[in-house]
Design an enzyme around this catalytic site. Structure first.
Site, PDB file in Angstrom:
ATOM      1  N   PRO A  23      -1.923   4.779  45.031  1.00 32.35           N
ATOM      2  CA  PRO A  23      -0.721   4.751  43.981  1.00 32.35           C
ATOM      3  C   PRO A  23       0.007   3.710  43.873  1.00 32.35           C
ATOM      4  CG  PRO A  23      -0.174   5.936  46.031  1.00 32.35           C
ATOM      5  CD  PRO A  23      -1.654   5.609  46.026  1.00 32.35           C
ATOM      6  N   GLY A 178       5.055  11.092  51.306  1.00 28.21           N
ATOM      7  CA  GLY A 178       5.897  11.213  52.509  1.00 28.21           C
ATOM      8  C   GLY A 178       6.058   9.736  53.115  1.00 28.21           C
ATOM      9  N   ALA A 179       5.583   8.890  52.517  1.00 25.06           N
ATOM     10  CA  ALA A 179       5.354   7.362  52.915  1.00 25.06           C
ATOM     11  C   ALA A 179       6.473   6.422  52.482  1.00 25.06           C
ATOM     12  CB  ALA A 179       4.134   7.090  52.849  1.00 25.06           C
ATOM     13  N   TYR A 182      10.451   6.319  51.421  1.00 22.18           N
ATOM     14  CA  TYR A 182      11.353   7.286  50.432  1.00 22.18           C
ATOM     15  C   TYR A 182      11.773   8.586  51.040  1.00 22.18           C
ATOM     16  CZ  TYR A 182       9.711   3.790  47.269  1.00 22.18           C
ATOM     17  OH  TYR A 182       9.353   2.449  46.721  1.00 22.18           O
ATOM     18  N   ARG A 230       1.131  11.658  51.858  1.00 23.15           N
ATOM     19  CA  ARG A 230       0.857  10.304  52.156  1.00 23.15           C
ATOM     20  C   ARG A 230       1.953   9.857  53.157  1.00 23.15           C
ATOM     21  NH1 ARG A 230       0.848   4.383  49.574  1.00 23.15           N
ATOM     22  NH2 ARG A 230      -1.261   4.093  49.654  1.00 23.15           N
ATOM     23  N   ARG A 326      -3.988  -3.283  45.560  1.00 23.07           N
ATOM     24  CA  ARG A 326      -4.252  -4.515  44.770  1.00 23.07           C
ATOM     25  C   ARG A 326      -5.732  -4.801  44.501  1.00 23.07           C
ATOM     26  NH1 ARG A 326      -1.584  -7.427  49.760  1.00 23.07           N
ATOM     27  NH2 ARG A 326      -2.671  -5.937  50.467  1.00 23.07           N
TER      28      ARG A 326
END
Ligand SMILES: Cc1cc2nc3c(=O)[nH]c(=O)nc-3n(C[C@H](O)[C@H](O)[C@H](O)COP(=O)(O)O)c2cc1C
Length: 370
Positions: A23, A178-179, A182, A230, A326
């Site tokens: 994402p 969930g990472a 945030y 995540r 990336r």
């Protein structure tokens, strides 16, 4: 070892290979949070290049406190869901599959057209500075501690967004974010969650909100639609954070999320192969710990895996799939290049400067092999 280009599944969804686009927020939606035709072309390139699965950028879930960035896309109403439909169709037409990443920014919100202040688990100012690549500057504002009703509203937002994602936009599944610092990670993290109620306390209680979101989304979508979640230690505003509970904490988090009904765990670290903790169980990476403590869940590894040998090793460490961020930006055709024996191109950070928005060059290079 399972090859990167061999088929696999997440829940009931069959995938032609194990390569996933991670994402990535690109702040290129309209001011009203609607996805655009340009975004459809951007996302379709990854499917054309052979990625089995695309996970979208973080999409805000409600019209309360979820939005993080100006020009971030949303799934907070039917119009926003309808705007995603051509994006999903373009990915499907190119032979790909796509999950919507459902994101609530919480205290890390830098812009929210629905609210004039931010909210999080506790009134603790986030570490670090707002991100310039998403039009932020200066310190993060001090958030308001969410009430029980506001927590309920956030869960309801994830549920409604998940339903809109699948039923209106046509996504193949969803990933609960969930990472990375945030909202759900703010609840998981001890220094941002100092609540005295059952949403705070030891790590087994701090992971409760992420679990309740996954359970709620499962109730909304039923068993046929794949749901991922995540998880990370590091955060966009605190790169080097480590779970102080070390492997015991990892065991609690991974087993709770697996039991909450997720089909897939997406584990991200800056460099996925590094030992997760300095002081516990010598060398185990977070991927290895996730495999150990959630043995039967589909596992996606992410973080610095754009070198094909590193990606293959992540499967050896127990991952079922590998996500590239990336590496995918520099090589929307990374899987195709692997098949053809071509080395991936290096990522140029100038692509995300001065803003992280979509750049013309990304469309010019479509289909190029050099
Ligand atoms: C421009 C950019 C935007 C990102 N946005 C998100 C996001 O919206 N949601 C998320 O979970 N991670 C996001 N990430 C993190 C990536 O998914 C990934 O974890 C990170 O780039 C490390 O993987 P890599 O080494 O393959 O790039 C973003 C990363 C980049 C470079």
């Amino acid at each position: 070892m399972r090859p990167l280009l061999s088929p696999t599944r997440i829940g009931g969804l069959a995938l032609p290979n194990r390569l996933v686009v991670a994402p990535m927020t690109r702040v290129s939606a309209t001011a009203e949070g609607q996805a655009t035709e340009r975004m459809a072309r951007y996302y379709a390139r990854f499917a054309e290049g052979g990625f089995g699965l695309v996970v979208t950028e973080g999409i805000y879930t409600d019209q309360a406190y979820a939005q993080g960035y100006a020009h971030q896309p949303g799934l907070s109403d039917r119009a926003q869901a309808l705007a995603w439909r051509p994006v999903v169709q373009a990915i499907h037409a190119a032979g790909g599959r796509v999950f919507a990443q459902l994101m609530h920014a919480g205290a890390l919100s830098q812009f929210n057209r629905f609210r004039g202040h931010t909210a999080g688990p506790s009134a603790v100012r986030p570490l670090g500075q707002q991100m310039a690549l998403y039009r932020g500057e200066g310190l993060y504002p001090l958030p308001v501690a969410m009430s029980e009703a506001e927590i309920g509203e956030a869960i309801a937002g994830f549920r409604r967004a998940a339903r809109l994602a699948v039923e209106v936009a046509g996504f193949d599944g969803v990933e609960v974010h969930g990472a990375n610092g945030y909202l759900l990670d703010q609840f998981l993290t001890g220094h941002t969650n100092i609540r005295g109620d059952t949403w705070g306390g030891p790590i087994g209680q701090r992971v409760r909100l992420a679990c309740e979101v996954v359970q709620g989304v499962r109730q909304e979508l039923g068993n046929a639609v794949p749901i991922g979640v995540r998880i990370s230690q590091g955060k966009v505003n605190d790169f080097t954070h480590r779970w102080p509970e070390a492997e015991g904490g990892a065991a609690t988090v991974f087993s709770a999320l697996a039991q909450s009904g997720a089909d897939c765990l997406h584990v991200t670290e800056f460099e996925a192969w590094r030992p997760a903790f300095a002081d516990a169980d010598a060398d185990a990476s977070l991927v290895q710990l996730a495999r150990r403590h959630a043995p039967s869940i589909a596992l996606i590894a992410n973080g610095g895996l754009h070198d094909p040998a590193r990606a293959a090793n992540a499967l050896g460490d127990g991952a079922d799939l590998v996500a590239l961020g990336r590496g995918a930006l520099a090589n929307p055709d990374w899987p195709q290049r692997l098949r053809d024996g071509l080395a991936p191109r290096a990522f140029d950070p100038a692509l995300l400067s001065p803003l992280g928005d979509l750049k013309a060059v990304e469309f010019e290079t479509a289909g190029a092999t050099g």
